[in-house]
Design a protein around this motif. Structure first.
Motif, mmCIF file in Angstrom:
data_model
loop_
_atom_site.group_PDB
_atom_site.id
_atom_site.type_symbol
_atom_site.label_atom_id
_atom_site.label_comp_id
_atom_site.label_asym_id
_atom_site.label_seq_id
_atom_site.Cartn_x
_atom_site.Cartn_y
_atom_site.Cartn_z
ATOM 1 N N PRO A 1 -2.937 -26.717 4.448
ATOM 2 C CA PRO A 1 -3.486 -25.375 4.680
ATOM 3 C C PRO A 1 -3.696 -24.643 3.364
ATOM 4 C CG PRO A 1 -1.145 -25.433 5.225
ATOM 5 C CD PRO A 1 -1.575 -26.847 4.956
ATOM 6 N N PRO A 2 -4.789 -23.894 3.261
ATOM 7 C CA PRO A 2 -5.040 -23.173 2.022
ATOM 8 C C PRO A 2 -4.023 -22.062 1.819
ATOM 9 C CG PRO A 2 -6.613 -22.527 3.724
ATOM 10 C CD PRO A 2 -5.831 -23.670 4.265
ATOM 11 N N HIS A 3 -3.737 -21.819 0.588
ATOM 12 C CA HIS A 3 -2.792 -20.761 0.263
ATOM 13 C C HIS A 3 -3.432 -19.401 0.494
ATOM 14 C CE1 HIS A 3 0.172 -23.513 -1.459
ATOM 15 N NE2 HIS A 3 -0.838 -24.163 -2.019
ATOM 16 N N ALA A 4 -2.619 -18.468 0.893
ATOM 17 C CA ALA A 4 -3.119 -17.111 1.125
ATOM 18 C C ALA A 4 -3.480 -16.462 -0.215
ATOM 19 C CB ALA A 4 -2.059 -16.284 1.841
ATOM 20 N N ASP A 5 -4.415 -15.550 -0.119
ATOM 21 C CA ASP A 5 -4.846 -14.846 -1.323
ATOM 22 C C ASP A 5 -3.750 -13.906 -1.818
ATOM 23 O OD1 ASP A 5 -7.211 -16.138 -1.111
ATOM 24 O OD2 ASP A 5 -8.352 -14.420 -0.361
ATOM 25 N N ARG A 6 -3.615 -13.860 -3.104
ATOM 26 C CA ARG A 6 -2.763 -12.865 -3.737
ATOM 27 C C ARG A 6 -3.642 -11.667 -4.089
ATOM 28 N NH1 ARG A 6 1.230 -15.346 -8.171
ATOM 29 N NH2 ARG A 6 2.012 -13.217 -7.917
ATOM 30 N N THR A 7 -3.224 -10.493 -3.688
ATOM 31 C CA THR A 7 -4.027 -9.284 -3.838
ATOM 32 C C THR A 7 -3.434 -8.420 -4.936
ATOM 33 O OG1 THR A 7 -4.547 -9.359 -1.476
ATOM 34 C CG2 THR A 7 -5.011 -7.307 -2.632
ATOM 35 N N TYR A 8 -4.303 -7.916 -5.793
ATOM 36 C CA TYR A 8 -3.899 -7.041 -6.884
ATOM 37 C C TYR A 8 -4.698 -5.743 -6.765
ATOM 38 C CZ TYR A 8 -2.096 -11.430 -8.785
ATOM 39 O OH TYR A 8 -1.441 -12.621 -8.946
ATOM 40 N N ARG A 9 -3.982 -4.623 -6.722
ATOM 41 C CA ARG A 9 -4.588 -3.298 -6.633
ATOM 42 C C ARG A 9 -3.856 -2.338 -7.554
ATOM 43 N NH1 ARG A 9 -7.621 -1.857 -1.951
ATOM 44 N NH2 ARG A 9 -7.889 -3.571 -0.463
ATOM 45 N N SER A 10 -4.491 -1.190 -7.774
ATOM 46 C CA SER A 10 -3.875 -0.123 -8.552
ATOM 47 C C SER A 10 -3.253 0.877 -7.590
ATOM 48 C CB SER A 10 -4.912 0.565 -9.447
ATOM 49 O OG SER A 10 -4.346 1.692 -10.094
ATOM 50 N N VAL A 11 -1.934 1.023 -7.657
ATOM 51 C CA VAL A 11 -1.244 1.948 -6.749
ATOM 52 C C VAL A 11 -1.641 3.389 -7.049
ATOM 53 C CG1 VAL A 11 1.016 2.733 -5.980
ATOM 54 C CG2 VAL A 11 0.669 0.322 -6.528
ATOM 55 N N ALA A 12 -1.795 3.728 -8.313
ATOM 56 C CA ALA A 12 -2.191 5.097 -8.667
ATOM 57 C C ALA A 12 -3.572 5.435 -8.117
ATOM 58 C CB ALA A 12 -2.175 5.265 -10.188
ATOM 59 N N ALA A 13 -4.491 4.473 -8.161
ATOM 60 C CA ALA A 13 -5.825 4.718 -7.617
ATOM 61 C C ALA A 13 -5.777 4.912 -6.106
ATOM 62 C CB ALA A 13 -6.753 3.565 -7.977
ATOM 63 N N LEU A 14 -4.946 4.153 -5.412
ATOM 64 C CA LEU A 14 -4.829 4.315 -3.966
ATOM 65 C C LEU A 14 -4.280 5.692 -3.601
ATOM 66 C CD1 LEU A 14 -3.397 0.805 -2.970
ATOM 67 C CD2 LEU A 14 -5.743 1.614 -2.723
ATOM 68 N N VAL A 15 -3.274 6.143 -4.329
ATOM 69 C CA VAL A 15 -2.683 7.454 -4.038
ATOM 70 C C VAL A 15 -3.679 8.570 -4.328
ATOM 71 C CG1 VAL A 15 -0.838 9.049 -4.675
ATOM 72 C CG2 VAL A 15 -0.341 6.617 -4.403
ATOM 73 N N CYS A 16 -4.313 8.513 -5.506
ATOM 74 C CA CYS A 16 -5.280 9.556 -5.868
ATOM 75 C C CYS A 16 -6.475 9.559 -4.914
ATOM 76 C CB CYS A 16 -5.759 9.346 -7.302
ATOM 77 S SG CYS A 16 -4.488 9.614 -8.546
ATOM 78 N N GLY A 17 -6.949 8.388 -4.524
ATOM 79 C CA GLY A 17 -8.068 8.328 -3.597
ATOM 80 C C GLY A 17 -7.729 8.924 -2.243
ATOM 81 N N SER A 18 -6.535 8.648 -1.753
ATOM 82 C CA SER A 18 -6.133 9.215 -0.458
ATOM 83 C C SER A 18 -6.039 10.734 -0.521
ATOM 84 C CB SER A 18 -4.787 8.620 -0.034
ATOM 85 O OG SER A 18 -4.866 7.209 0.050
ATOM 86 N N LEU A 19 -5.460 11.262 -1.601
ATOM 87 C CA LEU A 19 -5.363 12.718 -1.745
ATOM 88 C C LEU A 19 -6.744 13.356 -1.877
ATOM 89 C CD1 LEU A 19 -2.284 13.003 -4.138
ATOM 90 C CD2 LEU A 19 -2.348 13.339 -1.664
ATOM 91 N N LEU A 20 -7.634 12.722 -2.632
ATOM 92 C CA LEU A 20 -8.982 13.266 -2.773
ATOM 93 C C LEU A 20 -9.725 13.275 -1.440
ATOM 94 C CD1 LEU A 20 -10.242 11.798 -6.170
ATOM 95 C CD2 LEU A 20 -9.845 14.198 -5.622
#
Length: 281
Positions: A10-29
């Motif tokens: 079975p193929p390995h699951a994708d590893r996801t990389y994101r910016s936590v600061a961008a997620l927080v700022c985007g949600s507040l905006l």
């Protein structure tokens, strides 16, 4: 008797990389934009609700594109980079290098360079990590870390962006130089789901704002034409020029014609006769 074919791994699951600061700022905006836009659409009058809706259609996709959308997905076969307006997918055999200097970059074998928006580089974090590593290297044996400590355990002494780039390089090394059968080739796709709403909202907002400004200008011209002022009278000035009349002209028009009589009487006074001044009528 043939042996059964072993099941495919079975193929390995994708590893996801994101910016936590961008997620927080985007949600507040998004919360702030929804509050302001919703208030304008509910309480606005005339074309204000329509202009607010067009502005929301323009701003919301852009905020999502630059804050919530960027991400990097990696597995043992390929890497997928989701930037604000494009999605890049490359197998590891077409990737030359992943590096982070002032920004994180993915370098393809053909020389094309792609930015990794989801992995921002912080120079302050690098300086903090360098200070932590310097202090740990000079600790005594009774401290947290000694000089003879395992130098491979450097996750706590490396900036987050540099650590992410190191993880991606490790995945690329494990993938090797062979492309698995049936693997997808490299592709670059534009994010029309972000571009189309933003362009449509911006176009609608420009059209609505232009109509509103034209109506305001027309109403202002009608109001100036109906009120007495420097722009009305024998030499009436209509339109925008009424509000731009020079001050000297405006003052001269406000001075009555009989104001020249005092000057004439002053010229015929005894003081003026003594000086030899005469008045021509």
């Amino acid at each position: 008797m043939t042996s059964p074919t072993p099941p495919a791994e079975p193929p390995h699951a994708d590893r996801t990389y994101r910016s936590v600061a961008a997620l927080v700022c985007g949600s507040l905006l998004l919360l702030l934009i929804a509050w302001m836009g919703g208030d304008a659409m509910i309480r606005g009058e005339g074309r204000v609700p329509w202009l607010a809706a067009a502005a929301l259609l323009l701003v919301v996709p852009l905020v999502v594109a630059f804050t919530l959308r960027p991400a990097v997905f990696a597995n043992d076969e390929r890497i997928r980079v989701r930037n604000p307006f494009r999605t890049i997918q490359l197998p590891w055999t077409e990737v030359a290098d992943v590096r982070a200097s002032y920004s994180s970059e993915l370098l393809a074998q053909d020389g094309t360079k792609y930015q990794l928006w989801a992995i921002p580089v912080s120079l302050r974090a690098r300086k903090r990590a360098a200070r932590t590593a310097a202090r740990a290297a000079h600790d005594d044996p009774y401290g947290r870390t000694s000089v003879s400590a395992d130098v491979r355990d450097s996750a706590g002494r490396t900036a987050s962006a540099d650590q992410t780039v190191r993880d991606l390089r490790d995945i690329a090394e494990r993938a090797g130089d062979t492309t698995p059968e049936g693997a997808d080739r490299g592709s670059v796709r534009w994010a029309y789901e972000v571009i189309a709403p933003a362009v449509g909202g911006g176009s609608c907002w420009l059209v609505g704002a232009g109509w509103r400004w034209a109506e305001a200008d027309r109403d202002g011209n009608v109001e100036r034409a109906g009120n007495p002022g420097p722009g009305n009278g024998p030499f009436q000035v209509s339109g925008r020029c009424a509000g731009q009349m020079p001050a000297a002209v405006a003052r001269s028009r406000l001075i009555p014609a009989s104001s020249s009589a005092p000057r004439a009487r002053a010229a015929g006074s005894p003081a003026a006769s003594a000086t030899g001044t005469t008045t021509s009528r």
